[in-house]
Design a protein around this motif. Structure first.
Motif, mmCIF file in Angstrom:
data_model
loop_
_atom_site.group_PDB
_atom_site.id
_atom_site.type_symbol
_atom_site.label_atom_id
_atom_site.label_comp_id
_atom_site.label_asym_id
_atom_site.label_seq_id
_atom_site.Cartn_x
_atom_site.Cartn_y
_atom_site.Cartn_z
ATOM 1 N N LYS A 141 13.380 57.214 -1.060
ATOM 2 C CA LYS A 141 14.583 57.728 -0.406
ATOM 3 C C LYS A 141 15.824 56.893 -0.734
ATOM 4 O O LYS A 141 16.874 57.436 -1.056
ATOM 5 C CB LYS A 141 14.373 57.769 1.103
ATOM 6 N N ASP A 142 15.710 55.582 -0.664
ATOM 7 C CA ASP A 142 16.870 54.710 -0.842
ATOM 8 C C ASP A 142 17.203 54.384 -2.290
ATOM 9 O O ASP A 142 18.353 54.087 -2.600
ATOM 10 C CB ASP A 142 16.669 53.396 -0.085
ATOM 11 N N ILE B 9 14.968 55.541 -5.563
ATOM 12 C CA ILE B 9 14.446 56.316 -6.693
ATOM 13 C C ILE B 9 14.988 57.736 -6.733
ATOM 14 O O ILE B 9 15.290 58.264 -7.805
ATOM 15 C CB ILE B 9 12.903 56.324 -6.663
ATOM 16 N N LYS B 10 15.152 58.370 -5.592
ATOM 17 C CA LYS B 10 15.601 59.765 -5.556
ATOM 18 C C LYS B 10 16.926 59.948 -6.298
ATOM 19 O O LYS B 10 17.088 60.895 -7.064
ATOM 20 C CB LYS B 10 15.731 60.265 -4.123
ATOM 21 N N SER B 11 17.867 59.047 -6.118
ATOM 22 C CA SER B 11 19.167 59.187 -6.792
ATOM 23 C C SER B 11 19.026 59.053 -8.311
ATOM 24 O O SER B 11 19.749 59.710 -9.063
ATOM 25 C CB SER B 11 20.167 58.167 -6.255
ATOM 26 N N ILE B 12 18.091 58.226 -8.767
ATOM 27 C CA ILE B 12 17.857 58.089 -10.213
ATOM 28 C C ILE B 12 17.282 59.388 -10.759
ATOM 29 O O ILE B 12 17.746 59.902 -11.784
ATOM 30 C CB ILE B 12 16.893 56.913 -10.501
ATOM 31 N N ILE B 13 16.283 59.930 -10.075
ATOM 32 C CA ILE B 13 15.648 61.185 -10.513
ATOM 33 C C ILE B 13 16.661 62.321 -10.466
ATOM 34 O O ILE B 13 16.793 63.089 -11.427
ATOM 35 C CB ILE B 13 14.416 61.508 -9.632
ATOM 36 N N ASP B 14 17.406 62.426 -9.369
ATOM 37 C CA ASP B 14 18.398 63.497 -9.234
ATOM 38 C C ASP B 14 19.477 63.404 -10.305
ATOM 39 O O ASP B 14 19.919 64.406 -10.850
ATOM 40 C CB ASP B 14 19.048 63.477 -7.849
ATOM 41 N N GLY B 15 19.897 62.201 -10.639
ATOM 42 C CA GLY B 15 20.971 62.024 -11.607
ATOM 43 C C GLY B 15 20.546 62.126 -13.061
ATOM 44 O O GLY B 15 21.378 62.367 -13.930
ATOM 45 N N ASN B 16 19.258 61.947 -13.344
ATOM 46 C CA ASN B 16 18.827 61.871 -14.739
ATOM 47 C C ASN B 16 17.713 62.832 -15.132
ATOM 48 O O ASN B 16 17.475 63.028 -16.316
ATOM 49 C CB ASN B 16 18.358 60.443 -15.049
ATOM 50 N N GLU C 3 7.819 55.933 0.456
ATOM 51 C CA GLU C 3 8.762 57.060 0.587
ATOM 52 C C GLU C 3 10.044 56.624 1.290
ATOM 53 O O GLU C 3 11.132 56.978 0.873
ATOM 54 C CB GLU C 3 8.108 58.210 1.345
ATOM 55 N N GLU C 4 9.911 55.908 2.390
ATOM 56 C CA GLU C 4 11.095 55.447 3.146
ATOM 57 C C GLU C 4 10.964 54.000 3.529
ATOM 58 O O GLU C 4 9.941 53.439 3.647
ATOM 59 C CB GLU C 4 11.280 56.284 4.410
#
Length: 120
Positions: free
Chosen positions: A43-44, A46-53, A119-120
């Motif tokens: 949540k804090d 990895i998600k932003s890396i996956i979403d962005g790339n 996950e969180e």
């Protein structure tokens, strides 16, 4: 003499701007210096890396030949070995195809796995 100086200045300016970094290799790096005492979570971190790339191809309905979807925590967790393999490649099959993730982002993904895929 003024014309010659102007030409030198313009040439230097063109060279300076031509050397600036704006390549596709500059892929998003959400936290270039993560705190090593803090556990990496989906949540804090990895998600932003996956979403962005990755989501461009690995969406709910994968496109561009992507074999799997990486929209949810479970999907990313289950595909982590493949993700790590692909982001660490340098030749054919490297991901993301439009650039290279920074060493710190690759290390963050590996740290997430090493920390237990929280996950969180």
């Amino acid at each position: 003499m003024k014309t010659k100086n102007l030409i030198y200045i313009l040439s230097f300016a063109v060279l300076l701007f031509a050397c600036s970094s704006s390549s596709s290799d500059d892929v998003s790096d959400p936290d270039p210096d993560p705190d090593p005492t803090t556990k990496v979570t989906y949540k804090d971190d990895i998600k932003s890396i996956i979403d962005g790339n990755c989501i461009g191809c690995h969406a709910a309905t994968p496109t561009n030949g992507a074999p799997s979807s990486y929209v949810t925590y479970t999907q990313v967790k289950n595909g982590i070995d493949n993700i790590i393999n692909r982001v660490n490649r340098t030749g054919a099959g490297k991901m993301p195809p439009n650039g290279t993730l920074s060493a710190s982002v690759k290390a963050l993904i590996q740290q997430w796995k090493d920390d237990g895929l929280l996950e969180e």
